[in-house]
Design an enzyme around this catalytic site. Sequence first.
Site, PDB file in Angstrom:
ATOM      1  N   CYS A 247       0.808  -1.230   0.000  1.00  0.00           N
ATOM      2  CA  CYS A 247       0.000   0.000   0.000  1.00  0.00           C
ATOM      3  C   CYS A 247       0.835   1.271   0.000  1.00  0.00           C
ATOM      4  O   CYS A 247       0.305   2.364  -0.231  1.00  0.00           O
ATOM      5  CB  CYS A 247      -0.929   0.007   1.211  1.00  0.00           C
ATOM      6  SG  CYS A 247      -2.085  -1.382   1.231  1.00  0.00           S
TER       7      CYS A 247
ATOM      8  N   HIS B 262      -3.041   6.906   3.454  1.00  0.00           N
ATOM      9  CA  HIS B 262      -3.568   5.671   2.869  1.00  0.00           C
ATOM     10  C   HIS B 262      -4.928   5.412   3.489  1.00  0.00           C
ATOM     11  O   HIS B 262      -5.108   5.529   4.701  1.00  0.00           O
ATOM     12  CB  HIS B 262      -2.614   4.516   3.171  1.00  0.00           C
ATOM     13  CG  HIS B 262      -3.184   3.172   2.885  1.00  0.00           C
ATOM     14  ND1 HIS B 262      -3.802   2.869   1.692  1.00  0.00           N
ATOM     15  CD2 HIS B 262      -3.251   2.044   3.626  1.00  0.00           C
ATOM     16  CE1 HIS B 262      -4.215   1.620   1.706  1.00  0.00           C
ATOM     17  NE2 HIS B 262      -3.901   1.089   2.879  1.00  0.00           N
TER      18      HIS B 262
ATOM     19  N   ASN C 238     -10.644   0.759   0.483  1.00  0.00           N
ATOM     20  CA  ASN C 238      -9.188   0.664   0.551  1.00  0.00           C
ATOM     21  C   ASN C 238      -8.686   0.137  -0.789  1.00  0.00           C
ATOM     22  O   ASN C 238      -8.907  -1.025  -1.130  1.00  0.00           O
ATOM     23  CB  ASN C 238      -8.804  -0.274   1.695  1.00  0.00           C
ATOM     24  CG  ASN C 238      -7.302  -0.456   1.847  1.00  0.00           C
ATOM     25  OD1 ASN C 238      -6.536  -0.271   0.913  1.00  0.00           O
ATOM     26  ND2 ASN C 238      -6.887  -0.851   3.043  1.00  0.00           N
TER      27      ASN C 238
END
Length: 338
Positions: free
Chosen positions: A122, A265, A295
């Site tokens: 990520c 994030h 996400n």
Amino acid sequence: MDQERPRSTPLRIVATGEYVPVRRVGSDAFDRRWQKPDGWTERHVGIRHRQHAGDDESSSMMAAMAAQAALERAGLRADEIDAIISVGGVMEQAIPCTAVLVQRRLGLSSTGTPAFDVNATCLGFPVALDLVAPALTSGRYRRVLIVAGEVASAGLDWDDTDTAGLFGDGGAAVILEAGAGDEASCLLATHMETHSEGAEYCQVRACGTRMRLADDVDAYARASRFEMAGRATYRLAAQRLPGFMHTLFARAGVEARDLACLIPHQASVKALDHLQRALGLPPQVLVRILETHGNQMAASIPLALHHAIERGALRRGDLFAMVGSGAGLSFAGAVLRY
């Protein structure tokens, strides 16, 4: 990313782009699947809807479409890019890297333009930014394209109520170039930490060399699904985050109150709420797209950056930071003047 405070690096974000998959999946679809009361999934994960890629929306396709959007915003041709870096939690295929497939989709097959991947789950975008900044300032590259195309839905366990509703698919692109010495745009600092006691907290055990299809097909299929120990991940992240943020801001010579935007994030609503509380940020400073995107792994940070620019929340000359956590457990962040 070393521990010494570096000089600011003249660096300019030229343009950003986004690709949104056609299929929108509301949280009510998960309520029905799991036979939960109406609104349970949205309350549980904090997401109203997210997009899932169709059969013709591959990682490289979404990344290339986002790149085309960024190029159009910048008024550039694809052949004016000197390098293509793809970041992602999971590559489109094992070999070759996804950036090669993006290069081809951009019509650059015969140009020789360097194309390679950065594997930092990520955190791919801030890590790639840190790696490419010296190449831009040294003149090795004039202009670099960083792309992300994530198909998180390909590896989800649809019966896992903690993860299946959390993730979304999509593409993002950012064009970077070396800044002129007389302009404000710059990279002030970067920082990264990895705490491998959390290595098993977020993982896909198959699809590499650890497990082999010929040994046990059923075990391989089970291990191809994403696994996350959510509570353990949150606890470790909450423990390590304050020290990480202190180091990042100290290296940049800024404080949280100096930021026009903090672009995180989009890990989870719980993680975003914790970050906001820990730094004492006003709601408008923390950029959130989780509710409508989910996400999106490595695409989350560049997509949140894109939305901050498009909404006018981030303007030229503004100070901002990008920060996130990823599998490992790792943290990475950067402080820039846009």
